[in-house]
Structure formats: C-alpha cells, structure tokens
Design a protein around this motif. Structure first.
Motif, mmCIF file in Angstrom:
data_model
loop_
_atom_site.group_PDB
_atom_site.id
_atom_site.type_symbol
_atom_site.label_atom_id
_atom_site.label_comp_id
_atom_site.label_asym_id
_atom_site.label_seq_id
_atom_site.Cartn_x
_atom_site.Cartn_y
_atom_site.Cartn_z
ATOM 1 N N LEU A 85 1.194 10.819 2.356
ATOM 2 C CA LEU A 85 0.262 10.060 1.526
ATOM 3 C C LEU A 85 0.957 9.649 0.243
ATOM 4 O O LEU A 85 1.337 10.505 -0.568
ATOM 5 N N ALA A 90 -1.296 5.936 3.585
ATOM 6 C CA ALA A 90 -1.326 7.138 4.413
ATOM 7 C C ALA A 90 -0.627 6.848 5.738
ATOM 8 O O ALA A 90 -0.683 5.726 6.253
ATOM 9 N N ARG A 123 -8.963 9.868 -0.251
ATOM 10 C CA ARG A 123 -7.690 10.172 0.411
ATOM 11 C C ARG A 123 -7.923 10.627 1.854
ATOM 12 O O ARG A 123 -7.208 10.221 2.769
#
Length: 214
Positions: A91, A140, A170
C-alpha cells in the motif's frame, strides 16, 4: 428551471448526502489472472519483500487491513506452516498540500456593487482567498503465487485519490482489488465500495507506507 428551484434542489441533495450513513470509496482497478478455473482459494501465507521485512510493523498493519478482503474472497490465513499460496500486499500513500482541483491562484481581486449597513448600495474592491485542501493518492497491490511452483496466479492493483485518509478507506482499496477474484475483468475499471460513514477518523498528513507488491 428557475434559479430558486435549482438552488432548492442543490441544497436538498447536499442535505441528503450529509445524512448518508455510508461513504463511497471509488477506485481504479486493474487485475490479471492465471488462476485455474477449478481451483479453490484455500489457505495462504503472507510473503514480504525485503523492503517490507525492514519495516515489519508498518507491513503488519497493511496485512491486517488486507485480511478482510482476502477472507471475503475465500482465502484462509494458514495457522501453522506454509499455505497453499503466498500473498504479497502493498500500500503506497502520497500526500499533497493542494488537491488538483484547487485554484492554483488562491488570491483573487474582486470589485462591484454591494449593500452595506442599512442596505445602502456602495462600491468596493478587495481580495478573496480560497483555502487549499489536503489530497491523498493511494495505490494498493495484491500478488498471489502458488506456494510450490512460485507461479503468479493473480495480480491486482487499486488506485484511489481523495481528501481523506483513514484505515477504512485503505481497507476498501484491498476489497476493490479483490472484487472480481478470480474472474478476468475489464481493465481498467471503476470499483465502488461502501463503508460506514462513522468508521475511522481522517488521518493527519503523512508520507507513504510500504511500496506496493510488484
């Protein structure tokens, strides 16, 4: 449409958006698959790049964020030993002081007729200021290999940009990356994930985390 009707409609839409109980996270996703049609997800072990091993605490957090999406796709984290597949997750996060849509020239001269105290007309000149806003870009990545042969079976990337940075956003990127697993999909495509509006808090400006998996 009369001006007052258009204004009323705009205010109503804003009110409805403010009352919504979910946030919509939109990501641009690219996925590539060589996953056998008859194979089931099975167990997995997280695999880390040397750079991810060097920052183990940050990488462990990224893996925790990715885990719900992997489990939703049917994978189970191997409790002992090596899983049937290995999964690398990454990420990247980039922070900008000013969003691309912000005015590059924040100071604006203005002038014109105004109504002052007592509704008396007058003429004024001055400067107005538009405040810059923070802006985040997330990337990601998920890479799945067969544990025995090391063959890459699935690769997916999700990219999101916006004003907010928190863990639910996220985690939503990994859900978007695994959305169509294991089927081939149109690339690129827009994937929308809904998350509770009250989940998580906006993060303070920060630099990136570990690099995405290759």
């Amino acid at each position: 449409m009369p001006f007052w009707k258009a204004l009323t409609a705009t205010l109503l839409l804003a009110l409805l958006a403010g009352c919504s109980t979910v946030r919509l996270v939109e990501s641009d996703v690219r996925s590539y698959t060589q996953w056998p049609a008859s194979r089931q997800p099975g167990t997995f072990t997280f695999e880390r790049l040397p750079s991810q091993q060097a920052n183990a605490e940050a990488q462990a957090k990224i893996e925790r964020l990715a885990l719900p999406a992997l489990e939703k796709a049917g994978f189970r984290l191997a409790e002992q030993g090596r899983g049937e597949v290995t999964i690398q997750v990454g990420l990247g996060q980039t922070y900008y002081d000013r969003a691309p849509w912000d005015d590059p020239y924040p100071w604006h001269p203005w002038g014109g007729l105004y109504y002052g105290r007592g509704l008396r007309p007058g003429w004024g000149m001055g400067l107005s200021w538009s405040m810059p806003s923070p802006y985040y870009v997330f990337d990601a990545a998920v890479l799945i290999r067969d544990a025995k042969t090391q063959q890459v079976l699935y690769e997916s990337h999700a990219r999101h940009d916006g004003r907010w940075a928190d863990d639910p956003i996220r985690a939503a990127l990994f859900e978007a990356a695994m959305k169509d697993f294991p089927l081939p999909a149109v690339n690129p495509r827009r994937v929308r994930i809904e998350i509770p509006r009250d989940a998580g808090n906006a993060a303070a400006p920060a630099s990136g985390a570990s690099a995405p998996a290759p």
